[in-house]
Every structure is written in structure tokens, then in C-alpha cells.
Design an enzyme around this catalytic site. Structure first.
Site, PDB file in Angstrom:
ATOM      1  N   MET A  72      -5.235  -7.341   8.985  1.00  0.00           N
ATOM      2  CA  MET A  72      -4.579  -6.512   9.993  1.00  0.00           C
ATOM      3  C   MET A  72      -5.439  -5.286  10.284  1.00  0.00           C
ATOM      4  O   MET A  72      -6.521  -5.143   9.743  1.00  0.00           O
ATOM      5  CB  MET A  72      -3.188  -6.128   9.514  1.00  0.00           C
TER       6      MET A  72
ATOM      7  N   ARG B 101      -3.361  -1.012  -6.456  1.00  0.00           N
ATOM      8  CA  ARG B 101      -2.395  -2.114  -6.540  1.00  0.00           C
ATOM      9  C   ARG B 101      -2.772  -2.964  -7.731  1.00  0.00           C
ATOM     10  O   ARG B 101      -3.888  -2.874  -8.246  1.00  0.00           O
ATOM     11  CB  ARG B 101      -2.422  -2.958  -5.262  1.00  0.00           C
TER      12      ARG B 101
ATOM     13  N   ARG C  40       2.473 -48.269 -13.963  1.00  0.00           N
ATOM     14  CA  ARG C  40       2.565 -49.170 -12.807  1.00  0.00           C
ATOM     15  C   ARG C  40       1.894 -50.472 -13.217  1.00  0.00           C
ATOM     16  O   ARG C  40       0.793 -50.443 -13.754  1.00  0.00           O
ATOM     17  CB  ARG C  40       1.859 -48.579 -11.598  1.00  0.00           C
TER      18      ARG C  40
ATOM     19  N   ARG D 256      -3.013   3.057   8.793  1.00  0.00           N
ATOM     20  CA  ARG D 256      -3.379   1.834   8.073  1.00  0.00           C
ATOM     21  C   ARG D 256      -2.209   0.874   7.976  1.00  0.00           C
ATOM     22  O   ARG D 256      -1.083   1.287   7.702  1.00  0.00           O
ATOM     23  CB  ARG D 256      -3.803   2.163   6.635  1.00  0.00           C
TER      24      ARG D 256
ATOM     25  N   LYS E  31       0.828  -1.200   0.000  1.00  0.00           N
ATOM     26  CA  LYS E  31       0.000   0.000   0.000  1.00  0.00           C
ATOM     27  C   LYS E  31       0.869   1.260   0.000  1.00  0.00           C
ATOM     28  O   LYS E  31       0.641   2.180  -0.788  1.00  0.00           O
ATOM     29  CB  LYS E  31      -0.922  -0.006   1.229  1.00  0.00           C
TER      30      LYS E  31
ATOM     31  N   GLU F 116      14.769 -44.041  -5.953  1.00  0.00           N
ATOM     32  CA  GLU F 116      13.742 -43.708  -4.967  1.00  0.00           C
ATOM     33  C   GLU F 116      14.160 -44.096  -3.557  1.00  0.00           C
ATOM     34  O   GLU F 116      13.341 -44.105  -2.647  1.00  0.00           O
ATOM     35  CB  GLU F 116      12.395 -44.343  -5.352  1.00  0.00           C
TER      36      GLU F 116
ATOM     37  N   ARG G  58       7.170 -49.894 -15.548  1.00  0.00           N
ATOM     38  CA  ARG G  58       7.884 -50.300 -14.343  1.00  0.00           C
ATOM     39  C   ARG G  58       7.483 -51.723 -13.984  1.00  0.00           C
ATOM     40  O   ARG G  58       6.295 -52.040 -13.916  1.00  0.00           O
ATOM     41  CB  ARG G  58       7.539 -49.382 -13.181  1.00  0.00           C
TER      42      ARG G  58
ATOM     43  N   CYS H  50       8.877 -39.300 -11.579  1.00  0.00           N
ATOM     44  CA  CYS H  50       7.537 -39.840 -11.756  1.00  0.00           C
ATOM     45  C   CYS H  50       6.767 -39.913 -10.446  1.00  0.00           C
ATOM     46  O   CYS H  50       5.690 -40.482 -10.395  1.00  0.00           O
ATOM     47  CB  CYS H  50       7.579 -41.202 -12.441  1.00  0.00           C
TER      48      CYS H  50
ATOM     49  N   HIS I 161     -15.808  -8.160   1.555  1.00  0.00           N
ATOM     50  CA  HIS I 161     -14.774  -9.003   2.151  1.00  0.00           C
ATOM     51  C   HIS I 161     -14.905 -10.439   1.674  1.00  0.00           C
ATOM     52  O   HIS I 161     -13.944 -11.078   1.252  1.00  0.00           O
ATOM     53  CB  HIS I 161     -14.914  -8.934   3.682  1.00  0.00           C
TER      54      HIS I 161
ATOM     55  N   TYR J 113      12.584 -34.580 -17.936  1.00  0.00           N
ATOM     56  CA  TYR J 113      11.121 -34.562 -18.002  1.00  0.00           C
ATOM     57  C   TYR J 113      10.501 -34.781 -16.631  1.00  0.00           C
ATOM     58  O   TYR J 113      11.164 -35.246 -15.698  1.00  0.00           O
ATOM     59  CB  TYR J 113      10.602 -35.634 -18.978  1.00  0.00           C
TER      60      TYR J 113
ATOM     61  N   GLY K 167      -7.903  -7.339   4.954  1.00  0.00           N
ATOM     62  CA  GLY K 167      -8.685  -7.394   6.184  1.00  0.00           C
ATOM     63  C   GLY K 167      -8.040  -8.162   7.325  1.00  0.00           C
ATOM     64  O   GLY K 167      -8.659  -8.367   8.359  1.00  0.00           O
TER      65      GLY K 167
ATOM     66  N   GLY L 281      11.777 -41.536  -8.146  1.00  0.00           N
ATOM     67  CA  GLY L 281      10.496 -41.866  -7.503  1.00  0.00           C
ATOM     68  C   GLY L 281      10.436 -41.063  -6.217  1.00  0.00           C
ATOM     69  O   GLY L 281      10.822 -41.515  -5.143  1.00  0.00           O
ATOM     70  N   THR L 282       9.959 -39.850  -6.343  1.00  0.00           N
ATOM     71  CA  THR L 282      10.050 -38.940  -5.196  1.00  0.00           C
ATOM     72  C   THR L 282       9.051 -39.271  -4.096  1.00  0.00           C
ATOM     73  O   THR L 282       9.176 -38.757  -2.993  1.00  0.00           O
ATOM     74  CB  THR L 282       9.869 -37.486  -5.665  1.00  0.00           C
ATOM     75  N   ASN L 283       8.081 -40.148  -4.390  1.00  0.00           N
ATOM     76  CA  ASN L 283       7.180 -40.573  -3.303  1.00  0.00           C
ATOM     77  C   ASN L 283       7.969 -41.405  -2.299  1.00  0.00           C
ATOM     78  O   ASN L 283       7.999 -41.116  -1.108  1.00  0.00           O
ATOM     79  CB  ASN L 283       6.020 -41.414  -3.840  1.00  0.00           C
ATOM     80  N   ASP L 284       8.600 -42.462  -2.817  1.00  0.00           N
ATOM     81  CA  ASP L 284       9.382 -43.291  -1.903  1.00  0.00           C
ATOM     82  C   ASP L 284      10.610 -42.553  -1.393  1.00  0.00           C
ATOM     83  O   ASP L 284      11.026 -42.739  -0.255  1.00  0.00           O
ATOM     84  CB  ASP L 284       9.801 -44.594  -2.596  1.00  0.00           C
TER      85      ASP L 284
ATOM     86  N   SER M 127      14.649 -42.615 -13.290  1.00  0.00           N
ATOM     87  CA  SER M 127      13.428 -41.861 -13.007  1.00  0.00           C
ATOM     88  C   SER M 127      13.328 -41.740 -11.491  1.00  0.00           C
ATOM     89  O   SER M 127      13.332 -42.742 -10.782  1.00  0.00           O
ATOM     90  CB  SER M 127      12.208 -42.591 -13.571  1.00  0.00           C
TER      91      SER M 127
HETATM   92  C1  PEP Z   1       7.579 -43.133  -6.266  1.00  0.00           C
HETATM   93  O1  PEP Z   1       7.939 -43.797  -5.300  1.00  0.00           O
HETATM   94  O2  PEP Z   1       7.747 -41.918  -6.358  1.00  0.00           O
HETATM   95  C2  PEP Z   1       6.866 -43.784  -7.382  1.00  0.00           C
HETATM   96  C3  PEP Z   1       6.546 -43.111  -8.457  1.00  0.00           C
HETATM   97  O3  PEP Z   1       6.484 -45.064  -7.206  1.00  0.00           O
HETATM   98  P1  PEP Z   1       5.246 -45.531  -6.334  1.00  0.00           P
HETATM   99  O4  PEP Z   1       4.475 -44.317  -5.961  1.00  0.00           O
HETATM  100  O5  PEP Z   1       4.476 -46.461  -7.187  1.00  0.00           O
HETATM  101  O6  PEP Z   1       5.918 -46.187  -5.186  1.00  0.00           O
HETATM  102 MG    MG Z   2       8.039 -45.931  -5.482  1.00  0.00          MG
END
Ligand code: PEP
Ligand code: MG
Length: 900
Positions: free
Chosen positions: A102, A335, A576, A91, A22, A764, A631, A851, A451, A871, A100, A785-788, A783
């Protein structure tokens, strides 16, 4: 000496860090020569000092005094002068807008004497007393922390005694009585008189604004908007101008384009004889901007010219607050305005057409989060649905939920797993919890700038505002119309924030026009003419031209593969294969597990082979000509077998009943027991399975390659890759790849098709990332495997964490978002970076993808671009979001900073 104060005439719009949004924009407008009431800004430095030391910096007071003196000289009025007093607004104003959340105190400088001076110079004693009443009320609530209801109650009584409905109908005498009563409340509640010294009022108000940075509402808001808690707020001290002086005065809010749809043309609301707070509070129903043209044509023309100028200057949609004091226009704020997802796309594309910005800049002005909102379903047209009422289309979307009249009720419904629509007369900042947890918001008062509307648009919640025919009785838990009850708490409503319609019951939803057109299965003509659809396609085209990251999809069926392709997937990054072992095929897996010797096992595998081949044929056909990464089997085998407890109970019961126990089931129980694990996610999965059940990966490989060979013979171009999961050591790969290669050679010889299939691995597990240089010797691609990888890096069970202690962690600020949703850039992300670097140190051309779920998350995509992956692969419906974000990441790479 540090300077903590800057006059409006000294700053500019690029100083948001120091002056807040502001303050920076008030300075910018002042520099442009627009009519801004004189004033100055106390910097965020002062607030940060205050937060660390518990008191303002010592030099602040003298600097404020000097700045006040400059304002006084400019205006020829003095602060505290009983004849012709200067009044100021105090203000808040942080770097990021926090609507709104603060505090603000208006009319600072009024006391028992100056109020008479104001009465004399304004010629309106009623106005002067009303202004004093407002100061006492705001100061009491905000600075002195007195329960707002005490003041409201006095006003209610005053209106009731007089038999009127609105404050504007109270006369000077009534308001003098209210003022006296307010002063009593302050005395009773604090043990002190309301401070008559204007300087003391000012000091206390400044502190109250600093304190409001850490007020509960503000903290919740920053958590959801991921605004850092240590920025602090600036404080703007602005000389007061009065929209409530007379009938030639007004206050309003306006946008240079429609912030809900992005349609060109100015747009706004105002109230005659009112202060700005009255407009946004939604207490009185506002009038729309074209009416101002009739009422005050000169003011209207000046306002239009200023808005056009601001839009040219900022090169974007601006929102403004203005006040007209006795026919003279003043700008109180501007703004770059908040907008819905729809408006963001339409405005970005239109500004390109208007040659205001180029396509690259347009792409940076839309986000993947906005695109995903546009892909939400809409209400289906036709069918029988009961239109209950119509209000304003305040924030688009289609929401179905049960009516809740309070935030607490919304949260209660949420706990029970039910969607809620928060229904209120009007919302105020205390409703934030409920607005966040609700799927939609409905109010009976207030317009598109109320608001409720502003916050809902910011949060991406559906909202219908100003449904005037509804009487919302929060206490009775009823919505009435003309005295008749139309709905009660807990009833289901469907609200359409794009049309303002409110339906009874649950209306079915259908895909949005954006999804229909992306999938190419909509009503071609209508969709092609839709400016939103055009804008989305255009931004995606720009993104596709700019991005370095390729986008693949995670898909396990031919239908998913086809959908992903239509949405722009350049391949499949993860097929999968586990669901291929479920359903009717379960008994084949059981045979595999129960196999007594190699022959029996081979028979079981051979039975699975043709079925698997069919599966792959469908998917490879749908993705013809593009990479498909299959996989091999990953989850623990016991997931395909009967439950241990159930089976034990069944057999125990048979024994108790003296029935002869089923031999097959008995054998099964032994196997299930043998395979039972305490931590199956860390157990016999992935490549470990393959090493314990020889022939399993061989069979899958055969099915894949035979399917590919068959398609080749049909003249198609399958591009298949085989991926091995849960590898931690290169030795595992060395053990298992010969089995795969042997099948590869055999199939090639038999079919005469040399498929030259790449064999790669998932990264992973932390060890795999650390030993990526070695692993790359045996893998054609990685690849992530960011989940594991998240599960094993944090030691958080991915299946349990979000239901368990995650909320405690979030509330304590240990985690801002779930690391399973957005990549933990410093921890898990660091392992990805190391894995990528070490892998490429062995093989420069190594293909690198991701992935895990993070492949579709905007912040994570920027990170993957930053570390140089090739990718991302995500679920089909995220593909457009990933394309857009990958394009943005390429354009914004210089600005990339690691985020916690
Ligand atoms: C992972 O682990 O990121 C993955 C893609 O494999 P999944 O989720 O099947 O374990
Ligand atoms: Mg996995």
C-alpha cells in the site's frame, strides 16, 4: 459521534483491528515511553466507511484538525508555518502486515514557502529542497497517479547532465531545477498545480492511502495470504523526523534476532544520510548494524537497550524501523517480525530455553506449513558444480530454474511448465506476480531487509539478494560481470537461499537435515547438534503430548509403510489396493473380466490370491502392532483394461489389412465396450464392483487374513482392518459383508487364528454421510474419503477441476483455495460433521478417521479436531506436519472458527 482518530498516546498493541498493526504498535511504543515522533492514527473504521460510501466520514476532517493541533502544540511547530513548518508522514497500516503493498506519502506540508522555512531551520537548503523533491515525486505518483517513470527520467537526466551516479551528488541548484520540472509534470499530467495548501495535501494523501487498500498489488497479496478484503487499512499521521538531514543522521531496519536463521543476536542494516525508504528499496547498498556502533556509539547503545526492551515486552522477535536525526534516535515502527520457517522453530525453542514462553506457547508459534518448508530438499554437497557468485542468504531453500528478468517472463515460463528464477537489480511491489510464480528470486542490490528479501521470506520463496558482482541488465536480458556476459535469460541457475550461493546449471538436491533426522538415516552426530533439528524434534514432542487426533499414513507398499512409521505414523489409515492389480498382473485382471462362468472367474481370482497375500505380508510386517486399514478394490475395472479407442483402431486396422483378427482381443474389445462409461468416477467402482463380481472382495479378504494369520504364527502382532469403499446405502453393506465374514470364519478355523478383524466403510458420498446412523449398524469404523466427498458434494470432477475453471473461480473470489486441497468447512465439512454425529448416535465407540488428501492439510486438521474425529491419515511425508498441526489444534481449540 464516532471517533475516527486516536492519538498514539491513547492506544495499545491489542488494538490492531482498529488501528492496524503499525498504529497499534506505535501506540504501544509511545506508552512504553520510547522515542516515537508524535502523531495519531485514523482508524480502519474510517477506511471501511470510505470504501462503502466513496468518501470519508464527515466528522473525519475536524477530528484530524484537532489531532494535528495536539501534535503542533506538543512540538511547538505548526503545519504550514512558513518559518518553522511541521511536516508529516502519511502511512498505511493494515491489521496484517502487507509489506510494500500500500502507499505512503512523506514530507506532507512542504510547499514553495515552507521549503524555505525548512531550509532556514535545518540549516541545510539542499536537504530542504531534496525533501520537497521527494514529496512532489511521491505525491505525484501515489496521489495523482502519474507514471513514476516520468519523474525518474528527470532525475536520470539531472544525474547524466552532471555526470554523477547517485542522487546524493546532486546539489541544491540541481534539485531546484528538478523541483521545477516535477511541478511542470504535475501541471501537464493533471491540468492543475501541485496543491500548495498543506491541508489539501493531507486530505488527498489520506484518501490515496485508503484507495491503495484496493490497489491491484494489495488485492493480489491478500488473495495469496488469505487476508479478508473487507478489513480496510488504518492511516498513520506521524510527524516527520529526518534521517537525511546530515551526516549525523541515518535510517535503518533491525531485528532483535536473525529472521533468516533464528540465531540469537541483533541484526540489521542502515544508511547514513538517507530516508527509510532508501533502506528497504535496496537502491543503495546498506551497512550492517555493528558499523553503527563505531559511527554513533551513543545512538547504538540506546537502540540496543530499546530492542532488548521490545523483545521482552512482546516476548518474541521484533523488527523495527528507526531514524537518527542529527544524532537523536527515533523509533518509527515495531512489530513481531516475519521470519523464515527455520527461524520460527529456532526462535520458539530458544524462547522456551530463555524462559520467556512455555512449550505450549512455543508450539502455537510454529506451523505445519513452516515445517513442510523445512522438509524440502537442499542442494547436495560435493560433486562438480560451478559457483558463479555469492550474495546474501536472504530466504532459505534450494531453487533451480531458468532466468527470467520480468514477471511476465516468469509467468510465461510457468505456463510452459518450467520453473523460473526471477532476476532483478532490485524488486518493487509491482514484481509481486513474478515473485509468487517464481521458485526463487535473485537481486544484485539490497540486503536482507530489502523488499525482495522481506517478501520472499513472507512467501516462503528462496532468495539470494545483493549479488553485487552481477550487473543485471533487464533490458538486454543479460547478467554481466565486469562487462562480460555470464548468463542470459532462459539459462538455468541454482540458487541457495541458505548460503547465498549462486551456481550455474542445475545442482542436484538431497533431503533436508530435518527429514534425514526424522527418518533416522542422517548423519546422527551432525544432525543432532543442529539447533534447527533439535527445535523441530522438540516442537513435535510437545505436539505429540498435546494432540487428541492420532496420525496415520496412506501407504500402499512396505517401503512407504516403513517410512511413514519412521516419521511417526501410528498406523496406516488407507492401503489402496489398486496398484496391486497393475503391471504384470494386468492379464490376471483381464482373465477375471473375460471369465465366461463362475469357474473361470474363480480360477482368475485364485491366481491373484497368492500375489495379493505377498503384498499384505510386507505392509503388515512393516506396521507390526499398529492398525492397518486395507481398502478393498475401488476404481472402475476398465482402468485395468486396454484403452477402448486404441483397441478398436488396432482391430479395425487388422481387418482392413485382411489379417485375421485376434480372438482374444476381439473378446476383450467386447468387454471393454461393455464396461465403457461416460462418467466412470460415478460408475462401476467400489462396493458396486464387489456386488457385480462375486468373489472379488472375498479373495482380497482371504489374502489379507491369511497374511495376518501367517504373521501371527511367526509371533508378530498384525492389526488389520478391512474397509469397503464408495458405499451410499447400508443395504450395500448388508449385501457384501456376509461374503467377507464367511471368509473370515473360514480362515480363522483353518488357521486357528481368530483375528477379530474390524470391517468398516468409507464415508465418501453425501448419502452415506446423511445415512451414517443406519450405516453404523453394519460398520465397525468410518473413514471419511474427503476426496470423493468433495467431488460429489460440489459436483466437481477431481481429475479435471484444477486444470479447468478453478482459476476463474479463484480470480472471482468464489473459491479462495481448491476444496480438494483444504476442506470446504461449511459444505463438505458439514457432511463430515453430520456423518460423525449420526454414526456415533448409533455406536458411541465408532472409530472415525479421514483418509482423503485433507488429512495432511493444516487448516483441515484443525477442523477434523474440532468435529471430534479420532485420527487423520495422510501421505508419509505429511505425517510430521499432521502431528504438529494436531497438537496446535488441541491448544488452539478455543480460538477455532469455521473458515471459508
Ligand atoms: C477419498 O476419496 O478421499 C479417498 C481417500 O479415496 P480415493 O482418493 O482413493 O478415491
Ligand atoms: Mg475415494
Amino acid at each position: 459521534m464516532t471517533t475516527y482518530v486516536q492519538m498514539f498516546s491513547e492506544g495499545g498493541k491489542d488494538q490492531k483491528d482498529l488501528l492496524g498493526g503499525k498504529g497499534a504498535n506505535l501506540a504501544e511504543m509511545t506508552r512504553l515511553g520510547l522515542p516515537v515522533p508524535p502523531g495519531f492514527t485514523i482508524t480502519t473504521d474510517a477506511c471501511r466507511w470510505y470504501m462503502t460510501h466513496g468518501a470519508p466520514p464527515e466528522e473525519l476532517e475536524a477530528q484530524v484538525d484537532a489531532a494535528m493541533a495536539t501534535v503542533e502544540t506538543g512540538l511547538g511547530r505548526r503545519f504550514g508555518d512558513p518559518e518553522n513548518p511541521l511536516l508529516v508522514a502519511v502511512r498505511s497500516g493494515a491489521k496484517m502486515s502487507m509489506p510494500g503493498m500500500m502507499e505512503t506519502v512523506l514530507n506532507v506540508g512542504l510547499n514553495d514557502r515552507t521549503v524555505e522555512g525548512l531550509a532556514a531551520v535545518s540549516g541545510s537548503p539542499r536537504f530542504a529542497v531534496d525533501s520537497y523533491r521527494r514529496l512532489l515525486q511521491m505525491f505525484g505518483r501515489t496521489v495523482l497517479d502519474i507514471d513514476a517513470a516520468l519523474f525518474e527520467h528527470v532525475l536520470d537526466e539531472a544525474r547524466a547532465a552532471k555526470g554523477v551516479r547517485s542522487d546524493t551528488e546532486l546539489d541544491e541548484a540541481d534539485l531546484r531545477a528538478v523541483v521545477a520540472r516535477f511541478q511542470e509534470i504535475i501541471r501537464e499530467q493533471t491540468g492543475h498545480e501541485f496543491p500548495q495548501d498543506p491541508r489539501e495535501q493531507l486530505r488527498a494523501s489520506i484518501r490515496a492511502v485508503f484507495d491503495s487498500w484496493n490497489g491491484p498489488r494489495a488485492v493480489v497479496y491478500r488473495n495469496t495470504e488469505r487476508i479478508p478484503h473487507d478489513l480496510g487499512t488504518a492511516v498513520n499521521i506521524c510527524s516527520m523526523v529526518f534521517g537525511n538531514l546530515d551526516d549525523r543522521s541515518a535510517s535503518g531496519v533491525a531485528f532483535t534476532r536473525d529472521p533468516a536463521t533464528g540465531a540469537p543476536g541483533v541484526y540489521g542494516d542502515f544508511l547514513v544520510n538517507a530516508q527509510g525508504e532508501d533502506v528497504v528499496a535496496g537502491i543503495r547498498n546498506t551497512r550492517s548494524l555493528p558499523e553503527l556502533q563505531q559511527l554513533m556509539p551513543e545512538v547504538y547503545d540506546e537502540l540496543m537497550a530499546i530492542m532488548a526492551r521490545l523483545e521482552r515486552h512482546y516476548r518474541d522477535l521484533c523488527d523495527i524501523e528507526f531514524t537518527v536525526e542529527s544524532g537523536r534516535l527515533w523509533m518509527l515502527q515495531t512489530r513481531v517480525g516475519k521470519r523464515t520457517a527455520e527461524a520460527a522453530f529456532r526462535i520458539a525453542a530458544t524462547l522456551v530455553d530463555e524462559a520467556v514462553i512455555d512449550e505450549d506457547e512455543a508450539l502455537t508459534r510454529v506451523t505445519g506449513a513452516q515445517l513442510s518448508r523445512l522438509m524440502f530438499p537442499r542442494f547436495a554437497t560435493g560433486g562438480d558444480r560451478e559457483l558463479l557468485a555469492r550474495g546474501m542468504d536472504a530466504s532459505p531453500g534450494a531453487a533451480v530454474g531458468r532466468i527470467a528478468f520480468t514477471s511476465a517472463d516468469v509467468l510465461e515460463l510457468q505456463r510452459r511448465g518450467e520453473d523460473a528464477i526471477l532476476v532483478r537489480r532490485e524488486t518493487n511491489p509491482d514484481d509481486l506476480d513474478g515473485m509468487l510464480a517464481a521458485v526463487g528470486i535473485l537481486t544484485s542490490r539490497g540486503g536482507r531487509t530489502s523488499h525482495a528479501a522481506v517478501v520472499a521470506r513472507g512467501l516462503g520463496r528462496t532468495a539470494v539478494c545483493g549479488v553485487e558482482e552481477f550487473e543485471v541488465d533487464e533490458a538486454a536480458g543479460e547478467i554481466r560481470r565486469g562487462g562480460e556476459v555470464v548468463a542470459r535469460a532462459g539459462d538455468v541457475l541454482s540458487i541457495d537461499g541458505s548460503t547465498g550461493e549462486v551456481f550455474r546449471g542445475s545442482v542436484p538436491v538431497e533431503p533436508s537435515a530435518v527429514v534425514r533426522s526424522l527418518l533416522g538415516d542422517g548423519d546422527g552426530d551432525t544432525d543432532a547438534d543442529d539447533p534447527l533439528v533439535q527445535a523441530v524434534h522438540r516442537m513435535l514432542e510437545v505436539a505429540d503430548r498435546r494432540r487428541h487426533l492420532r496420525v496415520r499414513a496412506n501407504a500402499d507398499t512396505p517401503e512407504d509403510a516403513a517410512r511413514a512409521r519412521a516419521l511417526g505414523a501410528e498406523g496406516i489409515g488407507l492401503v489402496r489396493t489398486e496398484h496391486m492389480f497393475l503391471g504384470e498382473r494386468r492379464h490376471l485382471v483381464e482373465d477375471l473380466v473375460l471369465a465366461a462362468d463362475a469357474d473361470e472367474r474363480q480360477r482368475a481370482l485364485s491366481a491373484l490370491l497368492p500375489l495379493q497375500r505377498e503384498d499384505f505380508l510386507g505392509i503388515l510386517r512393516a506396521m507390526d502392532g499398529r492398525h492397518v486399514t486395507v481398502r478393498l478394490l475401488d476404481p472402475p475395472l476398465h482402468e485395468f483394461l486396454p484403452d477402448l479407442t486404441e483397441l478398436s483402431v488396432k482391430l479395425a486396422r487388422q481387418e482392413a489389412e485382411g489379417v485375421e483378427r485376434d480372438a482374444h482381443e476381439q473378446k476383450m474389445l467386447q468387454a471393454v465396450r461393455a464396461l465403457h462409461e461416460q462418467n466412470p468416477m460415478l460408475g462401476l467402482r467400489g462396493v458396486r464392483l464387489a456386488l457385480t463380481i462375486p468373489g472379488l472382495y472375498g479373495m482380497q479378504t482371504r489374502a489379507i487374513l491369511e497374511a495376518a494369520a501367517q504373521l501371527r504364527e511367526q509371533g508378530l502382532d498384525p492389526q488389520v482392518e478391512i474397509m469397503i469403499p464408495l458405499v451410499s446405502s447400508v443395504r450395500e453393506l448388508r449385501e457384501i459383508t456376509p461374503e467377507i465374514r464367511a471368509v473370515q470364519e473360514e480362515v480363522a478355523q483353518r488357521t486357528g487364528q481368530d483375528l477379530d478383524t474390524h470391517i468398516g466403510t468409507m464415508i465418501e458420498l453425501p448419502r452415506a454421510a446423511l445415512r451414517a446412523d443406519e450405516i453404523a449398524e453394519e460398520a465397525d469404523f468410518f473413514s471419511f474419503g474427503t476426496n470423493d466427498l468433495t467431488q460429489t458434494t460440489w459436483g466437481f470432477s477431481r481429475d479435471d477441476v484444477e486444470a479447468g475453471f478453478f482459476f476463474t473461480y479463484r480470480d472471482r473470489g468464489i473459491l479462495l483455495t481448491s476444496p480438494f486441497e483444504s476442506i470446504d468447512q461449511f459444505g463438505v465439512g458439514e457432511l463430515v460433521r453430520i456423518g460423525a454425529e449420526r454414526g456415533r448416535s448409533t455406536r458411541a465407540e465408532l472409530s472415525l478417521g479421514v483418509c482423503g488428501e485433507h488429512g495432511g492439510d493444516p487448516a483441515s486438521i484443525a477442523f477434523f479436531h474440532h468435529v471430534g474425529l479420532d485420527y487423520v491419515s495422510c501421505s508419509p511425508f505429511r505425517v510430521p506436519v499432521a502431528r504438529l498441526e494436531a497438537g496446535r489444534a488441541a491448544l488452539l481449540e478455543k480460538e477455532f472458527e469455521l473458515q471459508h
